[in-house]
Design a protein around this motif. Structure first.
Motif, PDB file in Angstrom:
ATOM      1  N   GLY A  15       0.837  -1.278  -0.167  1.00  0.00           N
ATOM      2  CA  GLY A  15       0.074   0.010  -0.031  1.00  0.00           C
ATOM      3  C   GLY A  15       0.827   1.379   0.026  1.00  0.00           C
ATOM      4  N   ALA A  16       2.176   1.338  -0.092  1.00  0.00           N
ATOM      5  CA  ALA A  16       2.987   2.282   0.143  1.00  0.00           C
ATOM      6  C   ALA A  16       3.198   2.796  -1.230  1.00  0.00           C
ATOM      7  CB  ALA A  16       4.477   1.945   0.802  1.00  0.00           C
ATOM      8  N   GLY A  17       3.835   3.968  -1.512  1.00  0.00           N
ATOM      9  CA  GLY A  17       4.086   4.604  -2.731  1.00  0.00           C
ATOM     10  C   GLY A  17       5.685   4.138  -3.147  1.00  0.00           C
ATOM     11  N   GLN A  18       5.843   4.149  -4.296  1.00  0.00           N
ATOM     12  CA  GLN A  18       6.877   3.719  -5.067  1.00  0.00           C
ATOM     13  C   GLN A  18       8.259   4.281  -4.266  1.00  0.00           C
ATOM     14  OE1 GLN A  18       7.306   1.057  -7.057  1.00  0.00           O
ATOM     15  NE2 GLN A  18       9.200   0.992  -6.545  1.00  0.00           N
ATOM     16  N   ALA A  19       8.117   5.607  -4.023  1.00  0.00           N
ATOM     17  CA  ALA A  19       9.355   6.301  -3.418  1.00  0.00           C
ATOM     18  C   ALA A  19       9.660   5.902  -2.229  1.00  0.00           C
ATOM     19  CB  ALA A  19       9.054   7.871  -3.299  1.00  0.00           C
ATOM     20  N   LEU A  20       8.602   5.339  -1.358  1.00  0.00           N
ATOM     21  CA  LEU A  20       9.002   4.760   0.064  1.00  0.00           C
ATOM     22  C   LEU A  20       9.359   3.315  -0.103  1.00  0.00           C
ATOM     23  CD1 LEU A  20       8.709   4.883   3.057  1.00  0.00           C
ATOM     24  CD2 LEU A  20       6.556   4.095   2.902  1.00  0.00           C
ATOM     25  N   ARG A  21       8.896   2.542  -1.166  1.00  0.00           N
ATOM     26  CA  ARG A  21       9.537   1.271  -1.406  1.00  0.00           C
ATOM     27  C   ARG A  21      10.978   1.230  -1.801  1.00  0.00           C
ATOM     28  NH1 ARG A  21       5.213  -1.170  -5.062  1.00  0.00           N
ATOM     29  NH2 ARG A  21       3.805   0.591  -4.654  1.00  0.00           N
ATOM     30  N   ASP A  22      11.130   2.171  -2.683  1.00  0.00           N
ATOM     31  CA  ASP A  22      12.757   2.607  -2.998  1.00  0.00           C
ATOM     32  C   ASP A  22      13.545   2.707  -1.858  1.00  0.00           C
ATOM     33  OD1 ASP A  22      11.921   2.055  -5.813  1.00  0.00           O
ATOM     34  OD2 ASP A  22      11.765   4.148  -6.547  1.00  0.00           O
ATOM     35  N   ARG A  23      13.041   3.512  -1.215  1.00  0.00           N
ATOM     36  CA  ARG A  23      13.663   4.057   0.101  1.00  0.00           C
ATOM     37  C   ARG A  23      14.139   3.037   1.002  1.00  0.00           C
ATOM     38  NH1 ARG A  23      13.084   9.396   3.713  1.00  0.00           N
ATOM     39  NH2 ARG A  23      14.621   9.031   5.009  1.00  0.00           N
ATOM     40  N   PHE A  24      12.958   2.020   1.300  1.00  0.00           N
ATOM     41  CA  PHE A  24      13.078   0.810   2.073  1.00  0.00           C
ATOM     42  C   PHE A  24      14.289   0.145   1.364  1.00  0.00           C
ATOM     43  CE2 PHE A  24      12.046  -3.619   2.504  1.00  0.00           C
ATOM     44  CZ  PHE A  24      12.012  -3.552   3.940  1.00  0.00           C
ATOM     45  N   TYR A  25      14.044  -0.529   0.218  1.00  0.00           N
ATOM     46  CA  TYR A  25      14.858  -1.262  -0.370  1.00  0.00           C
ATOM     47  C   TYR A  25      16.515  -0.903  -0.404  1.00  0.00           C
ATOM     48  CZ  TYR A  25      11.026  -3.786  -1.913  1.00  0.00           C
ATOM     49  OH  TYR A  25       9.656  -4.332  -2.175  1.00  0.00           O
ATOM     50  N   ALA A  26      16.671   0.649  -0.503  1.00  0.00           N
ATOM     51  CA  ALA A  26      18.006   1.003  -0.580  1.00  0.00           C
ATOM     52  C   ALA A  26      18.670   0.905   0.862  1.00  0.00           C
ATOM     53  CB  ALA A  26      17.791   2.563  -0.902  1.00  0.00           C
ATOM     54  N   ASN A  27      17.891   0.717   1.834  1.00  0.00           N
ATOM     55  CA  ASN A  27      18.310   0.487   3.282  1.00  0.00           C
ATOM     56  C   ASN A  27      18.369  -0.849   3.911  1.00  0.00           C
ATOM     57  OD1 ASN A  27      19.015   3.360   4.286  1.00  0.00           O
ATOM     58  ND2 ASN A  27      17.164   3.819   3.055  1.00  0.00           N
ATOM     59  N   VAL A  28      18.109  -1.801   3.101  1.00  0.00           N
ATOM     60  CA  VAL A  28      18.043  -3.097   3.426  1.00  0.00           C
ATOM     61  C   VAL A  28      19.183  -3.999   2.730  1.00  0.00           C
ATOM     62  CG1 VAL A  28      15.875  -3.145   4.837  1.00  0.00           C
ATOM     63  CG2 VAL A  28      15.869  -3.999   2.291  1.00  0.00           C
ATOM     64  N   SER A  29      19.521  -5.257   3.248  1.00  0.00           N
ATOM     65  CA  SER A  29      20.426  -6.086   2.259  1.00  0.00           C
ATOM     66  C   SER A  29      19.236  -6.515   1.186  1.00  0.00           C
ATOM     67  CB  SER A  29      20.690  -7.121   3.377  1.00  0.00           C
ATOM     68  OG  SER A  29      19.691  -8.141   3.523  1.00  0.00           O
ATOM     69  N   GLU A  30      20.335  -7.038   0.206  1.00  0.00           N
ATOM     70  CA  GLU A  30      19.525  -7.741  -1.090  1.00  0.00           C
ATOM     71  C   GLU A  30      18.883  -8.847  -0.501  1.00  0.00           C
ATOM     72  OE1 GLU A  30      21.801  -8.417  -4.507  1.00  0.00           O
ATOM     73  OE2 GLU A  30      23.223  -6.675  -4.205  1.00  0.00           O
ATOM     74  N   ARG A  31      19.188  -9.485   0.507  1.00  0.00           N
ATOM     75  CA  ARG A  31      18.548 -10.905   0.723  1.00  0.00           C
ATOM     76  C   ARG A  31      17.230 -10.326   1.544  1.00  0.00           C
ATOM     77  NH1 ARG A  31      17.447 -13.437   5.286  1.00  0.00           N
ATOM     78  NH2 ARG A  31      18.490 -12.066   6.794  1.00  0.00           N
ATOM     79  N   VAL A  32      17.248  -9.516   2.528  1.00  0.00           N
ATOM     80  CA  VAL A  32      15.833  -9.033   3.034  1.00  0.00           C
ATOM     81  C   VAL A  32      14.925  -8.329   1.885  1.00  0.00           C
ATOM     82  CG1 VAL A  32      14.762  -7.303   4.670  1.00  0.00           C
ATOM     83  CG2 VAL A  32      16.976  -8.855   5.321  1.00  0.00           C
ATOM     84  N   GLY A  33      15.563  -7.555   1.106  1.00  0.00           N
ATOM     85  CA  GLY A  33      14.700  -6.976  -0.164  1.00  0.00           C
ATOM     86  C   GLY A  33      14.313  -7.856  -0.923  1.00  0.00           C
ATOM     87  N   GLY A  34      14.862  -9.092  -1.180  1.00  0.00           N
ATOM     88  CA  GLY A  34      14.277 -10.111  -1.942  1.00  0.00           C
ATOM     89  C   GLY A  34      13.256 -10.959  -1.513  1.00  0.00           C
ATOM     90  N   LEU A  35      13.318 -11.375   0.059  1.00  0.00           N
ATOM     91  CA  LEU A  35      12.277 -11.777   0.775  1.00  0.00           C
ATOM     92  C   LEU A  35      11.217 -10.980   0.892  1.00  0.00           C
ATOM     93  CD1 LEU A  35      14.547 -13.276   3.753  1.00  0.00           C
ATOM     94  CD2 LEU A  35      13.401 -14.424   2.096  1.00  0.00           C
TER      95      LEU A  35
END
Length: 75
Positions: A15-35
């Motif tokens: 339910g979040a906007g793309q900008a928030l999702r992008d910021r989230f993924y930029a601040n977590v590991s690739e593994r967590v982002g993938g999960l």
């Protein structure tokens, strides 16, 4: 983020906007982002009530962490 279940995090991000999702993924590991991305695909058919409930639960956890002095939330 250890206090927040991956399924609920994914639900909230649906339910979040793309900008928030992008910021989230930029601040977590690739593994967590993938999960989280995989879980978002599995849960893509959630209704708005479930998404809002997950978002509010995350806000509650963040407020508890802030109150305990474990995180600082800028305003």
């Amino acid at each position: 983020l250890r206090e927040i279940d991956t399924r609920e995090l994914a639900c909230a991000l649906i339910g979040a906007g793309q900008a928030l999702r992008d910021r989230f993924y930029a601040n977590v590991s690739e593994r967590v982002g993938g999960l989280v991305k995989d879980e978002m695909v599995r849960r893509k058919d959630l209704d708005a009530t479930d998404i809002l409930a997950a978002q509010l639960k995350i806000v509650d956890v963040l407020r508890q962490l802030q109150g305990a002095g474990q995180i600082s939330i800028g305003r």
